[in-house]
Design an enzyme around this catalytic site. Structure first.
Site: not given
Ligand code: BEZ
Length: 235
Positions: A51, A134
């Protein structure tokens, strides 16, 4: 525990509405973004390496997206203070692939209740019951979902592809064309299919000098890169 079943938005649906607290103040979605494209994306958790690499990349490209009339909005099921601390760490401490001192200026939604994540189908229990996958939602200036891409927790997104997809959709809208595989600005685009036997014949006879036909149903034309970029990018 009973599994929560939620209808995920689909391509062509109106983007589900919500209000949220973000690192840039409260937002009313998608109303606040009317007239702009938005990429609404989720990530699994703050203070995690994949991330972090994604946020640094997206933040570095933010101006490029802005020039294409597109705002970025992130989300994870972490709280606001975690988001703030993580973004401060990224700016102050992280150096990665030549990027450093990276300030994330786009809003990052706190979604501890998972309300938004559930609304958008970002929670996928087969992958994780506690972390959003995601997900990437492209939402157009009228608030319609135009494309959706999902990646698992272990795979960082390709941000060049997200930018390519945005420009491709904007170009398709602006010129009423479709984009072939791997299209990039300057490549030939696909013209709408022949709607009659007459047009099919004319195309195959080469009457339209602007159009190249591989067969009657598969015809392309050139739109040069400059024309594409002029149509989709702000000056
Ligand atoms: C990461 O961003 O590094 C990550 C987050 C959740 C699970 C696996 C990796």
């Amino acid at each position: 525990m009973e599994e929560k079943i939620v209808a995920m938005p689909r391509i062509g649906d109106k983007a589900p509405e919500f209000t949220a607290v973000t690192t840039q103040g409260p937002i009313n979605f998608p109303k606040d973004y009317s007239g702009k494209w938005v990429i609404l994306f989720s990530h699994p958790a703050d203070f995690t390496p994949v991330c972090t690499s994604e946020f640094m990349t997206f933040a570095t490209m933010e101006k490029q997206f802005e020039e294409a009339n597109c705002k970025l909005v992130g989300l994870s099921v972490d709280g606001l203070f975690s988001h703030i601390a993580w973004l401060r760490t990224i700016k102050e401490k992280i150096e990665y692939k030549g990027m450093k001192d990276v300030e994330v200026k786009f809003p990052l939604i706190e979604d501890i209740t998972m309300e938004v994540a559930h609304k958008y189908g970002m929670m996928q229990p087969g992958e994780s019951a506690t972390k959003a996958v995601r997900a990437v939602f492209f939402i157009d200036p009228k608030g319609i979902v135009r494309a959706i891409i999902y990646y698992p927790l272990s795979l960082g997104r390709n941000f060049d592809e997200l930018y390519r997809a945005l420009i491709a959709m904007q170009t398709a809208d602006a010129f009423n064309v479709a984009m072939p595989a791997d299209w990039r600005p300057g490549d030939p685009v696909i013209v709408p299919p022949a709607g009659s036997c007459g047009v099919a014949k004319e195309r195959m006879d080469g009457k339209d000098k602007e159009v190249t036909c591989h067969d009657w149903f598969f015809c392309t034309k050139k739109i040069d890169k400059e024309t594409v970029l002029k149509a989709v990018l702000k000056k």
